[in-house]
Structure formats: C-alpha cells, structure tokens
Scaffold this motif. Sequence first.
Motif, PDB file in Angstrom:
ATOM      1  N   LEU A  17       0.816  -1.140  -0.016  1.00 38.09           N
ATOM      2  CA  LEU A  17      -0.158  -0.128   0.112  1.00 38.09           C
ATOM      3  C   LEU A  17       0.770   1.316  -0.036  1.00 38.09           C
ATOM      4  O   LEU A  17       1.788   1.475   0.640  1.00 38.09           O
ATOM      5  CB  LEU A  17      -0.996   0.139   1.239  1.00 38.09           C
ATOM      6  CG  LEU A  17      -1.803  -1.256   1.510  1.00 38.09           C
ATOM      7  CD1 LEU A  17      -2.704  -1.100   2.514  1.00 38.09           C
ATOM      8  CD2 LEU A  17      -2.834  -1.215   0.207  1.00 38.09           C
ATOM      9  N   LEU A  19       0.573   4.901   1.438  1.00 37.90           N
ATOM     10  CA  LEU A  19      -0.263   5.858   2.471  1.00 37.90           C
ATOM     11  C   LEU A  19       0.218   7.343   2.471  1.00 37.90           C
ATOM     12  O   LEU A  19       1.292   7.590   2.358  1.00 37.90           O
ATOM     13  CB  LEU A  19       0.204   5.278   3.795  1.00 37.90           C
ATOM     14  CG  LEU A  19      -0.561   6.171   4.962  1.00 37.90           C
ATOM     15  CD1 LEU A  19      -2.001   6.346   5.049  1.00 37.90           C
ATOM     16  CD2 LEU A  19       0.036   5.709   6.310  1.00 37.90           C
ATOM     17  N   TYR A  56      -1.960  13.950  -3.555  1.00 39.04           N
ATOM     18  CA  TYR A  56      -3.130  12.947  -3.501  1.00 39.04           C
ATOM     19  C   TYR A  56      -3.400  12.991  -4.964  1.00 39.04           C
ATOM     20  O   TYR A  56      -3.595  11.904  -5.682  1.00 39.04           O
ATOM     21  CB  TYR A  56      -4.436  13.224  -2.732  1.00 39.04           C
ATOM     22  CG  TYR A  56      -5.557  12.462  -3.191  1.00 39.04           C
ATOM     23  CD1 TYR A  56      -5.621  11.238  -2.637  1.00 39.04           C
ATOM     24  CD2 TYR A  56      -6.490  12.723  -4.028  1.00 39.04           C
ATOM     25  CE1 TYR A  56      -6.754  10.058  -2.935  1.00 39.04           C
ATOM     26  CE2 TYR A  56      -7.456  11.768  -4.226  1.00 39.04           C
ATOM     27  CZ  TYR A  56      -7.668  10.625  -3.706  1.00 39.04           C
ATOM     28  OH  TYR A  56      -8.524   9.706  -3.831  1.00 39.04           O
ATOM     29  N   ASP A  62      -3.422   4.850  -1.776  1.00 40.81           N
ATOM     30  CA  ASP A  62      -4.487   3.794  -1.354  1.00 40.81           C
ATOM     31  C   ASP A  62      -5.396   4.530  -0.073  1.00 40.81           C
ATOM     32  O   ASP A  62      -6.571   4.350  -0.036  1.00 40.81           O
ATOM     33  CB  ASP A  62      -3.810   2.798  -1.189  1.00 40.81           C
ATOM     34  CG  ASP A  62      -3.085   1.953  -2.192  1.00 40.81           C
ATOM     35  OD1 ASP A  62      -3.894   1.746  -3.401  1.00 40.81           O
ATOM     36  OD2 ASP A  62      -2.096   1.743  -2.107  1.00 40.81           O
ATOM     37  N   PHE A  63      -4.408   4.988   0.899  1.00 40.11           N
ATOM     38  CA  PHE A  63      -5.240   5.745   1.993  1.00 40.11           C
ATOM     39  C   PHE A  63      -4.608   7.073   2.308  1.00 40.11           C
ATOM     40  O   PHE A  63      -3.531   7.300   2.083  1.00 40.11           O
ATOM     41  CB  PHE A  63      -4.997   4.757   3.191  1.00 40.11           C
ATOM     42  CG  PHE A  63      -5.551   3.449   3.012  1.00 40.11           C
ATOM     43  CD1 PHE A  63      -6.742   3.334   3.389  1.00 40.11           C
ATOM     44  CD2 PHE A  63      -4.897   2.336   2.715  1.00 40.11           C
ATOM     45  CE1 PHE A  63      -7.545   2.180   3.576  1.00 40.11           C
ATOM     46  CE2 PHE A  63      -5.482   0.929   2.527  1.00 40.11           C
ATOM     47  CZ  PHE A  63      -6.825   1.034   2.797  1.00 40.11           C
ATOM     48  N   LEU A  65      -4.304   9.779   5.758  1.00 36.15           N
ATOM     49  CA  LEU A  65      -4.457   9.695   6.917  1.00 36.15           C
ATOM     50  C   LEU A  65      -3.805  11.284   7.510  1.00 36.15           C
ATOM     51  O   LEU A  65      -3.225  11.856   6.898  1.00 36.15           O
ATOM     52  CB  LEU A  65      -3.570   8.797   8.004  1.00 36.15           C
ATOM     53  CG  LEU A  65      -3.543   8.997   9.290  1.00 36.15           C
ATOM     54  CD1 LEU A  65      -4.879   8.338   9.824  1.00 36.15           C
ATOM     55  CD2 LEU A  65      -2.537   7.872   9.747  1.00 36.15           C
TER      56      LEU A  65
END
Length: 65
Positions: A17, A19, A56, A62-63, A65
């Motif tokens: 992933l 992040l 982004y 994928d994520f 935070l």
Amino acid sequence: MNPKQLNDPDEDFLRTLTLLYVEDDEETREAMGQILRRRVGRLLLACNGLEGLTMYRAELPDFVL
C-alpha cells in the motif's frame, strides 16, 4: 519453527500500500513517519491540506491519514 519466519498476510498486504500522511506539526509528522515507514510499502508525507491534496492528485495513494 520461529514465528518470525512465518509471513503475516496482513503485514505482507500493508507493504503493497501507499499511504499519504498529512500533519501540520513537523515533530509529529516525522515521528509518525518513522513508525508508518516500517509498516507500509510507500509513505508520502504532507505538511498541510493543500500539499496533501496536491500529492493525492499526483500520486493517488491507497489511503490518506
């Protein structure tokens, strides 16, 4: 057999992933960055919302935070 020799499927998955971690406090961002780097395949760090949004759009993590 040593338990550390077994591959944890969750850990293996996390390493695939990307992040994006957005944090305006530099000390917190760096400390969390060190922790998160050990878990995810690719870590992107942003220091504010605008930088985070730009990253982004460019990287499609994928994520977030």
